[in-house]
Design a protein around this motif. Structure first.
Motif, PDB file in Angstrom:
ATOM      1  N   PRO A   1     -73.875  55.080  60.245  1.00 58.92           N
ATOM      2  CA  PRO A   1     -73.469  56.070  61.081  1.00 58.92           C
ATOM      3  C   PRO A   1     -72.749  55.912  62.357  1.00 58.92           C
ATOM      4  CG  PRO A   1     -75.307  56.651  60.022  1.00 58.92           C
ATOM      5  CD  PRO A   1     -74.818  55.387  60.073  1.00 58.92           C
ATOM      6  N   ASP A   2     -72.150  56.218  62.917  1.00 52.96           N
ATOM      7  CA  ASP A   2     -71.267  55.583  64.057  1.00 52.96           C
ATOM      8  C   ASP A   2     -70.353  56.964  64.156  1.00 52.96           C
ATOM      9  OD1 ASP A   2     -70.434  54.290  66.579  1.00 52.96           O
ATOM     10  OD2 ASP A   2     -68.984  53.904  65.811  1.00 52.96           O
ATOM     11  N   GLY A   3     -71.160  57.698  64.969  1.00 55.50           N
ATOM     12  CA  GLY A   3     -71.202  59.457  65.291  1.00 55.50           C
ATOM     13  C   GLY A   3     -70.305  60.013  64.140  1.00 55.50           C
ATOM     14  N   ASP A   4     -69.368  60.600  64.061  1.00 58.42           N
ATOM     15  CA  ASP A   4     -67.936  61.364  62.971  1.00 58.42           C
ATOM     16  C   ASP A   4     -67.185  60.321  62.064  1.00 58.42           C
ATOM     17  OD1 ASP A   4     -68.651  63.677  64.049  1.00 58.42           O
ATOM     18  OD2 ASP A   4     -67.348  63.813  64.632  1.00 58.42           O
ATOM     19  N   ASN A   5     -67.856  58.897  62.577  1.00 60.11           N
ATOM     20  CA  ASN A   5     -67.555  57.699  61.848  1.00 60.11           C
ATOM     21  C   ASN A   5     -68.578  56.845  61.133  1.00 60.11           C
ATOM     22  OD1 ASN A   5     -64.508  57.806  62.976  1.00 60.11           O
ATOM     23  ND2 ASN A   5     -64.785  57.108  64.725  1.00 60.11           N
ATOM     24  N   VAL A   6     -68.009  55.734  60.646  1.00 66.35           N
ATOM     25  CA  VAL A   6     -69.139  54.370  60.013  1.00 66.35           C
ATOM     26  C   VAL A   6     -68.218  53.536  60.742  1.00 66.35           C
ATOM     27  CG1 VAL A   6     -68.914  54.267  58.069  1.00 66.35           C
ATOM     28  CG2 VAL A   6     -68.670  56.033  58.163  1.00 66.35           C
ATOM     29  N   LEU A   7     -69.232  52.610  61.322  1.00 64.12           N
ATOM     30  CA  LEU A   7     -69.692  50.939  61.608  1.00 64.12           C
ATOM     31  C   LEU A   7     -69.595  50.272  60.585  1.00 64.12           C
ATOM     32  CD1 LEU A   7     -69.111  49.747  64.220  1.00 64.12           C
ATOM     33  CD2 LEU A   7     -71.564  48.959  63.944  1.00 64.12           C
ATOM     34  N   VAL A   8     -68.885  50.065  60.036  1.00 64.79           N
ATOM     35  CA  VAL A   8     -68.310  48.577  59.059  1.00 64.79           C
ATOM     36  C   VAL A   8     -68.845  47.232  58.816  1.00 64.79           C
ATOM     37  CG1 VAL A   8     -66.935  47.953  57.079  1.00 64.79           C
ATOM     38  CG2 VAL A   8     -66.239  50.542  57.888  1.00 64.79           C
ATOM     39  N   HIS A   9     -69.844  46.481  58.857  1.00 61.67           N
ATOM     40  CA  HIS A   9     -69.833  44.890  58.709  1.00 61.67           C
ATOM     41  C   HIS A   9     -69.473  44.219  57.044  1.00 61.67           C
ATOM     42  CE1 HIS A   9     -73.413  46.462  62.021  1.00 61.67           C
ATOM     43  NE2 HIS A   9     -73.097  47.693  61.039  1.00 61.67           N
ATOM     44  N   ALA A  10     -68.841  43.646  57.872  1.00 65.92           N
ATOM     45  CA  ALA A  10     -68.026  42.539  56.558  1.00 65.92           C
ATOM     46  C   ALA A  10     -68.842  41.233  56.811  1.00 65.92           C
ATOM     47  CB  ALA A  10     -66.853  42.505  56.690  1.00 65.92           C
ATOM     48  N   ALA A  11     -70.144  40.635  56.288  1.00 67.88           N
ATOM     49  CA  ALA A  11     -70.961  39.580  56.407  1.00 67.88           C
ATOM     50  C   ALA A  11     -70.838  38.735  55.267  1.00 67.88           C
ATOM     51  CB  ALA A  11     -72.049  40.150  56.404  1.00 67.88           C
ATOM     52  N   MET A  12     -71.276  37.570  55.629  1.00 63.57           N
ATOM     53  CA  MET A  12     -71.169  35.673  55.187  1.00 63.57           C
ATOM     54  C   MET A  12     -72.384  35.576  54.892  1.00 63.57           C
ATOM     55  SD  MET A  12     -67.953  35.022  53.968  1.00 63.57           S
ATOM     56  CE  MET A  12     -68.098  34.663  52.162  1.00 63.57           C
ATOM     57  N   GLN A  13     -73.366  34.608  54.282  1.00 60.66           N
ATOM     58  CA  GLN A  13     -75.031  34.115  54.231  1.00 60.66           C
ATOM     59  C   GLN A  13     -74.650  32.616  55.101  1.00 60.66           C
ATOM     60  OE1 GLN A  13     -76.996  33.705  51.139  1.00 60.66           O
ATOM     61  NE2 GLN A  13     -78.685  32.499  52.379  1.00 60.66           N
ATOM     62  N   VAL A  14     -75.195  32.797  56.262  1.00 60.35           N
ATOM     63  CA  VAL A  14     -75.550  31.267  57.041  1.00 60.35           C
ATOM     64  C   VAL A  14     -76.870  30.523  56.818  1.00 60.35           C
ATOM     65  CG1 VAL A  14     -72.928  31.983  57.552  1.00 60.35           C
ATOM     66  CG2 VAL A  14     -74.752  32.319  58.975  1.00 60.35           C
ATOM     67  N   ALA A  15     -76.687  29.937  57.535  1.00 61.90           N
ATOM     68  CA  ALA A  15     -78.073  29.006  58.274  1.00 61.90           C
ATOM     69  C   ALA A  15     -77.939  29.296  59.933  1.00 61.90           C
ATOM     70  CB  ALA A  15     -78.235  28.133  56.833  1.00 61.90           C
ATOM     71  N   ASP A  16     -76.737  29.457  60.649  1.00 59.07           N
ATOM     72  CA  ASP A  16     -77.258  28.997  61.669  1.00 59.07           C
ATOM     73  C   ASP A  16     -77.682  29.831  62.390  1.00 59.07           C
ATOM     74  OD1 ASP A  16     -75.009  27.074  59.761  1.00 59.07           O
ATOM     75  OD2 ASP A  16     -74.777  26.565  62.138  1.00 59.07           O
ATOM     76  N   ALA A  17     -78.074  29.411  63.212  1.00 55.89           N
ATOM     77  CA  ALA A  17     -79.040  30.558  64.293  1.00 55.89           C
ATOM     78  C   ALA A  17     -77.813  31.405  65.312  1.00 55.89           C
ATOM     79  CB  ALA A  17     -79.407  29.551  65.250  1.00 55.89           C
ATOM     80  N   PRO A  18     -77.984  32.521  65.713  1.00 53.31           N
ATOM     81  CA  PRO A  18     -77.481  33.107  67.007  1.00 53.31           C
ATOM     82  C   PRO A  18     -76.792  32.136  67.884  1.00 53.31           C
ATOM     83  CG  PRO A  18     -78.999  34.660  66.095  1.00 53.31           C
ATOM     84  CD  PRO A  18     -79.526  33.736  65.570  1.00 53.31           C
TER      85      PRO A  18
END
Length: 272
Positions: A179-196
């Protein structure tokens, strides 16, 4: 010459509208009988009426129509107005098409209520996962809101990963929502091994290990709500409650043929 009634029939409009067009100076009659006050029109006025109706049907205001018909706009201005209206109509058609698809999906859900087998639900432990992701905000959870927001994120994420010299681990892409208030925060992700890395123009996060109820959804995501609601029934029937954000793992996805898609739905659960 033609009476207002005859002219209305010839032009395919109502007498009331012709009177209104006369009142605002958009299409006055050719003459008015001084004795009876009857409005009289000429056949040559039909061209103006046809243009008027066509422009009005395109969504122009009567003031804009009058400016166009009276040549108070140059060609560049008229072209700009027509292009803008074309874009507005295209957006409206796209919105109506998406709304129709959602209505059809809801009808299928109603017709198939209780028919989807909950025995296809599998409970399993989902291992911790490091992912690279991009986010965006959608207006709501329905596929018509989510789809147009999340679809462009994956090619953009792949472009940024390639620029950073990072290769995703495995093909499946992952989506999850919060949830993001009345909206939705959408996360599009792919698996990786690298650190931030602060230098990256994407985010690397560690998704926690979860105990999840899962179900394989076949076909386009327009119909995913039926599968999600099947999962919901199973969760309630077996004494669990959802915990955190559910994930979608796109095991096999083809944008050009969404009907062939295979998606694993994962809902983290805990005893109720």
């Amino acid at each position: 010459m033609f009476t207002i009634g005859d002219f209305a029939k010839l032009g395919g409009v109502s007498v009331r509208m012709l009177r209104h067009y006369d009142a605002i100076g958009l299409l006055p009659p050719a003459s008015v009988d001084p004795a009876s006050g009857y409005r009289l029109y000429r056949a040559e006025q039909l061209w103006r009426l046809n243009k008027l109706v066509a422009l009005k049907d395109l969504g122009f205001t009567l003031q804009q129509v009058q400016a166009i018909l009276d040549d108070r706009l140059d060609v560049a201005e008229l072209r700009g107005m027509l292009r803008l209206r074309r874009e507005e109509l295209a957006a409206q058609v796209a919105a109506d098409t998406a709304r129709l698809a959602m209505v059809e999906a809801r009808l299928r859900m109603i017709e198939e209520e209780g028919r989807m087998p909950t025995q296809d639900v599998t409970v399993k432990q989902i291992a911790p996962l490091r992912v690279a992701e991009l986010t965006a905000v959608a207006e709501g959870y329905i596929p018509a809101h989510i789809g147009p927001v999340i679809s462009p994120l994956y090619p953009e994420l792949m472009r940024r990963l390639d620029k950073a010299g990072i290769t995703p681990l495995g093909a499946p892409a992952i989506a999850y929502y919060e949830p993001d208030g009345d909206n939705v925060l959408v996360h599009a992700a792919m698996q990786v091994a690298d650190a931030p890395d602060p230098a990256h123009d994407f985010t690397v996060v560690d998704l926690p290990e979860v105990h999840a109820a899962t179900l394989i959804h076949h076909g386009p995501m327009d119909d995913v709500l039926a599968s999600i609601q099947t999962l919901a029934r199973w969760i309630e029937q077996h004494g669990y409650r959802p915990l955190g954000y559910h994930r979608e793992v796109y095991l096999d996805y083809h944008p050009d043929s969404p009907e062939t898609g295979i998606t694993e739905l994962q809902v983290p659960i805990t005893p109720a």
